[in-house]
Design an enzyme around this catalytic site. Structure first.
Site, PDB file in Angstrom:
ATOM      1  N   ASN A  37       0.418  -1.539  -0.024  1.00  9.48           N
ATOM      2  CA  ASN A  37       0.420  -0.272  -0.009  1.00  9.48           C
ATOM      3  C   ASN A  37       1.084   1.208   0.628  1.00  9.48           C
ATOM      4  O   ASN A  37       1.614   1.336   0.868  1.00  9.48           O
ATOM      5  CB  ASN A  37      -0.838   0.314   1.266  1.00  9.48           C
ATOM      6  CG  ASN A  37      -2.454   0.874   1.596  1.00  9.48           C
ATOM      7  OD1 ASN A  37      -1.778   1.814   0.722  1.00  9.48           O
ATOM      8  ND2 ASN A  37      -3.058   0.517   2.034  1.00  9.48           N
ATOM      9  N   GLN A  38       0.972   1.936  -1.169  1.00 12.21           N
ATOM     10  CA  GLN A  38       1.667   2.881  -1.396  1.00 12.21           C
ATOM     11  C   GLN A  38       1.568   3.816  -0.486  1.00 12.21           C
ATOM     12  O   GLN A  38       2.254   4.888  -0.043  1.00 12.21           O
ATOM     13  CB  GLN A  38       1.343   3.484  -2.527  1.00 12.21           C
ATOM     14  CG  GLN A  38       2.778   4.444  -3.931  1.00 12.21           C
ATOM     15  CD  GLN A  38       3.749   4.015  -3.514  1.00 12.21           C
ATOM     16  OE1 GLN A  38       4.347   2.834  -3.173  1.00 12.21           O
ATOM     17  NE2 GLN A  38       4.998   4.668  -3.160  1.00 12.21           N
ATOM     18  N   HIS A  39       0.308   4.124  -0.281  1.00 13.57           N
ATOM     19  CA  HIS A  39      -0.175   5.453   0.756  1.00 13.57           C
ATOM     20  C   HIS A  39       0.077   5.473   2.241  1.00 13.57           C
ATOM     21  O   HIS A  39       0.636   6.400   3.155  1.00 13.57           O
ATOM     22  CB  HIS A  39      -1.864   5.264   0.925  1.00 13.57           C
ATOM     23  CG  HIS A  39      -2.609   6.582   1.313  1.00 13.57           C
ATOM     24  ND1 HIS A  39      -2.510   7.445   1.201  1.00 13.57           N
ATOM     25  CD2 HIS A  39      -3.275   6.595   2.311  1.00 13.57           C
ATOM     26  CE1 HIS A  39      -3.067   8.429   2.670  1.00 13.57           C
ATOM     27  NE2 HIS A  39      -3.764   7.389   2.685  1.00 13.57           N
ATOM     28  N   LYS A  40      -0.011   4.189   2.257  1.00 12.25           N
ATOM     29  CA  LYS A  40       0.685   4.255   4.059  1.00 12.25           C
ATOM     30  C   LYS A  40       1.918   3.989   3.989  1.00 12.25           C
ATOM     31  O   LYS A  40       3.008   4.327   4.898  1.00 12.25           O
ATOM     32  CB  LYS A  40       0.200   2.435   3.886  1.00 12.25           C
ATOM     33  CG  LYS A  40       0.438   1.842   5.826  1.00 12.25           C
ATOM     34  CD  LYS A  40      -0.208   0.112   5.574  1.00 12.25           C
ATOM     35  CE  LYS A  40      -1.417  -0.102   6.402  1.00 12.25           C
ATOM     36  NZ  LYS A  40      -1.630  -1.379   7.155  1.00 12.25           N
ATOM     37  N   ASP A  96      -1.253  -3.716  12.152  1.00 18.89           N
ATOM     38  CA  ASP A  96      -2.617  -4.208  11.991  1.00 18.89           C
ATOM     39  C   ASP A  96      -3.805  -3.582  12.208  1.00 18.89           C
ATOM     40  O   ASP A  96      -3.356  -3.041  13.285  1.00 18.89           O
ATOM     41  CB  ASP A  96      -2.811  -5.862  12.531  1.00 18.89           C
ATOM     42  CG  ASP A  96      -4.192  -6.179  11.736  1.00 18.89           C
ATOM     43  OD1 ASP A  96      -4.723  -6.793  10.974  1.00 18.89           O
ATOM     44  OD2 ASP A  96      -4.323  -7.348  12.280  1.00 18.89           O
ATOM     45  N   PHE A 175     -11.964   5.778   4.126  1.00 14.98           N
ATOM     46  CA  PHE A 175     -12.238   4.192   4.124  1.00 14.98           C
ATOM     47  C   PHE A 175     -12.779   3.332   5.476  1.00 14.98           C
ATOM     48  O   PHE A 175     -13.089   3.992   6.078  1.00 14.98           O
ATOM     49  CB  PHE A 175     -11.048   3.806   3.659  1.00 14.98           C
ATOM     50  CG  PHE A 175     -10.033   3.103   4.636  1.00 14.98           C
ATOM     51  CD1 PHE A 175      -8.814   4.257   4.971  1.00 14.98           C
ATOM     52  CD2 PHE A 175      -9.698   2.096   4.733  1.00 14.98           C
ATOM     53  CE1 PHE A 175      -8.170   3.689   6.283  1.00 14.98           C
ATOM     54  CE2 PHE A 175      -8.964   1.505   6.134  1.00 14.98           C
ATOM     55  CZ  PHE A 175      -8.229   2.951   6.127  1.00 14.98           C
ATOM     56  N   GLY A 176     -12.945   1.825   4.514  1.00 17.21           N
ATOM     57  CA  GLY A 176     -13.086   1.972   6.056  1.00 17.21           C
ATOM     58  C   GLY A 176     -14.974   1.942   6.383  1.00 17.21           C
ATOM     59  O   GLY A 176     -15.664   2.344   6.383  1.00 17.21           O
ATOM     60  N   LYS A 198      -8.708  14.117  10.789  1.00 16.31           N
ATOM     61  CA  LYS A 198      -8.296  12.691  10.541  1.00 16.31           C
ATOM     62  C   LYS A 198      -7.335  12.129  11.444  1.00 16.31           C
ATOM     63  O   LYS A 198      -6.836  11.788  12.444  1.00 16.31           O
ATOM     64  CB  LYS A 198      -8.510  11.581  10.204  1.00 16.31           C
ATOM     65  CG  LYS A 198      -9.232   9.944   9.925  1.00 16.31           C
ATOM     66  CD  LYS A 198      -9.286   9.152   9.447  1.00 16.31           C
ATOM     67  CE  LYS A 198      -9.530   7.679   9.248  1.00 16.31           C
ATOM     68  NZ  LYS A 198      -9.081   7.183   8.801  1.00 16.31           N
ATOM     69  N   HIS A 203      -5.566   6.233  15.416  1.00 21.32           N
ATOM     70  CA  HIS A 203      -5.299   5.518  15.861  1.00 21.32           C
ATOM     71  C   HIS A 203      -3.803   5.116  15.381  1.00 21.32           C
ATOM     72  O   HIS A 203      -2.595   4.699  15.522  1.00 21.32           O
ATOM     73  CB  HIS A 203      -6.653   3.782  15.533  1.00 21.32           C
ATOM     74  CG  HIS A 203      -6.506   3.855  14.405  1.00 21.32           C
ATOM     75  ND1 HIS A 203      -7.429   4.697  13.737  1.00 21.32           N
ATOM     76  CD2 HIS A 203      -7.327   2.625  13.655  1.00 21.32           C
ATOM     77  CE1 HIS A 203      -7.981   4.270  12.801  1.00 21.32           C
ATOM     78  NE2 HIS A 203      -7.461   2.980  12.332  1.00 21.32           N
TER      79      HIS A 203
HETATM   80  P1  ITT Z   1      -2.730  -4.472   4.679  1.00 19.65           P
HETATM   81  O1  ITT Z   1      -2.951  -4.569   5.417  1.00 19.65           O
HETATM   82  O2  ITT Z   1      -3.165  -4.579   3.042  1.00 19.65           O
HETATM   83  O3  ITT Z   1      -2.312  -2.892   4.526  1.00 19.65           O
HETATM   84  P2  ITT Z   1      -6.169  -3.373   5.092  1.00 19.65           P
HETATM   85  O4  ITT Z   1      -6.789  -3.360   4.636  1.00 19.65           O
HETATM   86  O5  ITT Z   1      -5.789  -5.476   5.955  1.00 19.65           O
HETATM   87  O6  ITT Z   1      -3.978  -3.291   4.192  1.00 19.65           O
HETATM   88  P3  ITT Z   1      -5.619  -2.400   8.244  1.00 19.65           P
HETATM   89  O7  ITT Z   1      -4.867  -3.500   8.431  1.00 19.65           O
HETATM   90  O8  ITT Z   1      -4.820  -1.257   8.373  1.00 19.65           O
HETATM   91  O9  ITT Z   1      -5.519  -2.434   6.617  1.00 19.65           O
HETATM   92  O10 ITT Z   1      -6.908  -2.224   8.135  1.00 19.65           O
HETATM   93  C1  ITT Z   1      -8.386  -3.349   8.203  1.00 19.65           C
HETATM   94  C2  ITT Z   1      -9.581  -2.814   7.859  1.00 19.65           C
HETATM   95  O11 ITT Z   1      -9.647  -2.468   9.757  1.00 19.65           O
HETATM   96  C3  ITT Z   1      -9.780  -1.937   6.818  1.00 19.65           C
HETATM   97  O12 ITT Z   1      -9.894  -2.344   5.761  1.00 19.65           O
HETATM   98  C4  ITT Z   1     -11.048  -1.610   8.043  1.00 19.65           C
HETATM   99  O13 ITT Z   1     -11.770  -2.085   7.488  1.00 19.65           O
HETATM  100  C5  ITT Z   1     -10.722  -1.145   8.864  1.00 19.65           C
HETATM  101  N1  ITT Z   1      -9.748  -0.160   9.670  1.00 19.65           N
HETATM  102  C6  ITT Z   1      -8.120   0.179  10.028  1.00 19.65           C
HETATM  103  N2  ITT Z   1      -8.553   1.435  10.081  1.00 19.65           N
HETATM  104  C7  ITT Z   1      -9.188   2.284   9.503  1.00 19.65           C
HETATM  105  C8  ITT Z   1      -9.684   3.481  10.006  1.00 19.65           C
HETATM  106  O14 ITT Z   1      -8.666   4.707   9.749  1.00 19.65           O
HETATM  107  N3  ITT Z   1     -11.529   3.828   9.361  1.00 19.65           N
HETATM  108  C9  ITT Z   1     -12.221   3.224   8.987  1.00 19.65           C
HETATM  109  N4  ITT Z   1     -11.992   1.273   9.606  1.00 19.65           N
HETATM  110  C10 ITT Z   1     -10.341   1.266   9.320  1.00 19.65           C
END
Ligand code: ITT
Length: 217
Positions: A37-40, A96, A175-176, A198, A203
């Protein structure tokens, strides 16, 4: 110009020249992030600053699937970091994250990304809202656990942001689960905030800052 002395302090190399001028040759320390993930990668590079060179799995052309089969955020972060360290020998950072809902006994937790559909944010939020439909306790928090693996072993850094889940989706940013999460002492969801706003309280930001503090101490 002739050099008389070269010595190191932290990540900075000082070269004392014959005429007693000192130059600071920058030696950025590499940190490999276990992600494509380039953004990360860029977010972490921005927070760590120029003393560090942040690389990713893409830079090493490593495309194997790292199986995240841990039972906790800590275990999953360790699995990713350890894999990268063993493959490259570079100090490696795994992370994670997820949403932990009090009245759902901590769910979706480590299953946040695939609670109802793999990275299908709409479905995942709909499932959480459905499960909470008759629930008054809407308390939840986002958590990020980062694990650094280097020659000295494993080091963990955790960040949390507490808040409440609302009853409907609000906002388009982020997102998420951002559109259903209102952080404590705020009136709007993460998805209604500007990214910078944000990122000030998130976190992820808190975990990265603890990591930075560790690197500088
Ligand atoms: P990579 O492991 O590929 O880096 P990922 O999407 O699994 O990507 P994370 O482990 O950071 O990334 O997050 C897991 C999930 O938790 C993510 O898909 C979201 O659904 C939720 N999540 C994490 N951080 C969030 C945030 O800041 N805002 C909203 N949802 C979040």
């Amino acid at each position: 110009m002739q050099c008389s002395t070269i010595f190191l302090h932290g990540n900075t190399e000082f070269t004392i020249l014959k005429n007693n001028y000192t130059i600071f040759n920058h030696m950025a320390k590499e940190i490999l992030i276990a992600t494509h993930n380039q953004h990360k990668k860029e977010e972490i590079q921005q927070i760590l600053g120029g003393d560090f060179k942040v690389t990713s799995l893409t830079d090493y052309d490593i495309h194997d699937e790292i199986v995240e089969d841990g039972h906790t955020f800590h275990e999953n972060a360790l699995i990713k970091a350890k894999y990268c360290f063993e493959r490259t020998g570079k100090p490696s950072l795994g992370d994670d994250s997820g949403l932990v809902v009090e009245s759902l006994d901590g769910r979706p937790g480590i299953y946040s990304a695939r609670y109802a559909g793999n990275h299908d944010f709409a479905k995942n939020m709909a499932k959480v809202l459905e499960e909470l439909k008759d629930e008054e306790n809407r308390k939840a928090y986002f958590v990020t656990v980062m694990c650094l693996v280097d020659e000295s072993g494993e080091h963990y850094f955790e960040g949390r942001v507490y808040g409440n889940l609302i009853h409907e989706i609000r906002g388009e940013k982020g997102f998420g689960y951002d559109p259903i999460f209102v952080p404590e002492n705020h009136e709007v969801t993460f998805a209604q905030m500007k990214a910078e706003e944000k990122n000030q309280i998130s976190h992820r930001k808190q975990a990265i800052e603890k990591f930075l503090h560790f690197l500088n101490s």
